[in-house]
Design a protein around this motif. Structure first.
Motif, PDB file in Angstrom:
ATOM      1  N   VAL A 165       0.725  -1.468   0.108  1.00 22.27           N
ATOM      2  CA  VAL A 165       0.602   0.207  -0.054  1.00 22.27           C
ATOM      3  C   VAL A 165       0.629   1.289   0.090  1.00 22.27           C
ATOM      4  O   VAL A 165       1.183   2.303  -0.315  1.00 22.27           O
ATOM      5  CB  VAL A 165      -0.863   0.031   1.409  1.00 22.27           C
ATOM      6  CG1 VAL A 165      -1.912   1.550   1.126  1.00 22.27           C
ATOM      7  CG2 VAL A 165      -2.030  -0.738   0.819  1.00 22.27           C
ATOM      8  N   ARG A 166       1.186   1.512   0.777  1.00 26.48           N
ATOM      9  CA  ARG A 166       2.223   2.766   0.935  1.00 26.48           C
ATOM     10  C   ARG A 166       4.139   2.593  -0.225  1.00 26.48           C
ATOM     11  O   ARG A 166       4.100   1.894  -0.812  1.00 26.48           O
ATOM     12  CB  ARG A 166       3.586   2.544   2.401  1.00 26.48           C
ATOM     13  CG  ARG A 166       2.257   2.750   3.421  1.00 26.48           C
ATOM     14  CD  ARG A 166       3.605   2.967   5.385  1.00 26.48           C
ATOM     15  NE  ARG A 166       4.061   4.467   5.137  1.00 26.48           N
ATOM     16  CZ  ARG A 166       5.384   4.997   4.305  1.00 26.48           C
ATOM     17  NH1 ARG A 166       6.360   3.450   4.512  1.00 26.48           N
ATOM     18  NH2 ARG A 166       5.936   5.836   4.453  1.00 26.48           N
ATOM     19  N   ARG A 167       3.778   3.649  -0.864  1.00 26.88           N
ATOM     20  CA  ARG A 167       5.487   4.138  -1.357  1.00 26.88           C
ATOM     21  C   ARG A 167       6.461   4.667  -1.461  1.00 26.88           C
ATOM     22  O   ARG A 167       5.858   6.483  -1.033  1.00 26.88           O
ATOM     23  CB  ARG A 167       4.826   4.101  -3.186  1.00 26.88           C
ATOM     24  CG  ARG A 167       5.402   4.347  -3.718  1.00 26.88           C
ATOM     25  CD  ARG A 167       4.778   5.392  -5.613  1.00 26.88           C
ATOM     26  NE  ARG A 167       3.687   3.347  -5.723  1.00 26.88           N
ATOM     27  CZ  ARG A 167       4.237   2.986  -6.851  1.00 26.88           C
ATOM     28  NH1 ARG A 167       5.884   2.991  -6.726  1.00 26.88           N
ATOM     29  NH2 ARG A 167       3.889   2.182  -7.272  1.00 26.88           N
ATOM     30  N   ASP A 168       7.613   4.741  -0.912  1.00 25.17           N
ATOM     31  CA  ASP A 168       8.083   5.557  -0.497  1.00 25.17           C
ATOM     32  C   ASP A 168       9.409   4.488  -1.161  1.00 25.17           C
ATOM     33  O   ASP A 168       9.873   3.845  -2.088  1.00 25.17           O
ATOM     34  CB  ASP A 168       8.581   6.229   0.750  1.00 25.17           C
ATOM     35  CG  ASP A 168       8.811   4.688   1.771  1.00 25.17           C
ATOM     36  OD1 ASP A 168       9.071   3.393   1.613  1.00 25.17           O
ATOM     37  OD2 ASP A 168       8.689   4.972   2.851  1.00 25.17           O
ATOM     38  N   ALA A 169      11.004   5.439  -1.107  1.00 22.92           N
ATOM     39  CA  ALA A 169      12.017   4.556  -0.625  1.00 22.92           C
ATOM     40  C   ALA A 169      12.204   2.429  -0.778  1.00 22.92           C
ATOM     41  O   ALA A 169      12.584   2.253  -1.355  1.00 22.92           O
ATOM     42  CB  ALA A 169      13.368   5.320  -0.363  1.00 22.92           C
ATOM     43  N   LEU A 170      11.083   2.981   0.323  1.00 22.46           N
ATOM     44  CA  LEU A 170      11.177   1.378   0.792  1.00 22.46           C
ATOM     45  C   LEU A 170       9.892   0.499   0.602  1.00 22.46           C
ATOM     46  O   LEU A 170      10.166  -0.485   0.030  1.00 22.46           O
ATOM     47  CB  LEU A 170      11.559   1.362   1.814  1.00 22.46           C
ATOM     48  CG  LEU A 170      12.363   2.471   2.771  1.00 22.46           C
ATOM     49  CD1 LEU A 170      12.628   2.553   4.717  1.00 22.46           C
ATOM     50  CD2 LEU A 170      13.793   1.285   2.624  1.00 22.46           C
TER      51      LEU A 170
END
Length: 245
Positions: A165-170
């Motif tokens: 669900v989340r989207r970032d550098a990780l």
């Protein structure tokens, strides 16, 4: 807040490396919801052992017929899972993909009653797709939540949702339309102990109620994205750091 600074410093691809292994580094090699599910469900034990095992599995095993699966996975085992457990897991995963996929199975429960219902529905789907049962196989998949008061923290499942669900550098953010604000913290021993030491969590038992309590606390810091603190809290515990809020 010092915790926010720790989050910012950890949110980089360099955080996932051989020196600081994490199953997410294997999941990110092939951004696919089913490959990621394998990485998440086998993510118990030491991070180094998890990464070593996942690396040995070969992604291609997930698209092979049963005869080829058995050949490629011969002699493979991981802690509670025998070779047969692992073979049967990949058979189940193939059937999940053919039936519409993990996101679709999750969304059916999620649309009715939120994240916990979504996870429970996906677990029930996995069991319905394959009649095989063993102690190791059932440990790998876990149990649907019948009552929050009696449920484990479901750390591996909640971590999987964070990845999806989340989207970032990780995190990969492969799913859409599911609110990051509704996710529940993936609570393991490291995160549990650090959160209690920092005064973020009062509950003394590491279970689903504790995960939900911690999530509520973190929502006071960031109502839209409470799980952005997860990886930092985990690393603080894993690396035995001292941090004051």
């Amino acid at each position: 807040m010092l915790l926010d600074a720790e989050v910012a410093s950890r949110n980089c691809e360099g955080e996932l490396c051989e020196a600081r292994p994490d199953p997410l580094m294997i999941a990110r090699r092939f951004p696919d919801e089913h490959h990621a599910l394998t990485c998440a469900l086998f993510a118990y034990g030491s991070a180094k052992a998890i990464v070593s095992f996942l690396t040995s599995l070969e992604l291609a095993s997930g698209d092979s017929d049963e005869e080829t699966l058995r050949y490629r996975l011969e002699g493979k085992y991981y802690r509670f899972q025998t070779t047969e457990d692992i073979v049967q897991w990949f058979i189940t995963l193939q059937r999940l993909r053919e039936s519409g996929g993990a996101e679709q199975a999750f969304r059916e429960g999620y649309a009715k009653d939120g994240v916990i219902a979504g996870v429970s529905g996906l677990i029930e789907t996995l069991y319905a797709l394959n009649p095989y049962r063993s102690q190791g196989y059932e440990f790998l998949i876990g149990k649907p939540v019948s009552a929050v008061s009696k449920a484990s923290a479901m750390k591996r499942w909640m971590m999987y949702l964070r990845w999806m669900v989340r989207r970032d550098a990780l995190d990969m953010g492969l799913w859409s339309g599911i609110k990051a604000s509704e996710l529940i913290m993936p609570l393991d021993t490291h995160t549990f102990n650090v959160s209690r030491a920092l005064g973020l969590l009062q509950r003394r038992q590491c279970d689903l109620k504790a995960a939900m309590e911690l999530t509520e606390t973190l929502r006071t810091f960031d109502p839209e994205d409470p799980l952005k603190y997860d990886f930092a809290l985990y690393r603080i515990g894993q690396e035995k750091m001292t941090l004051a809020l």
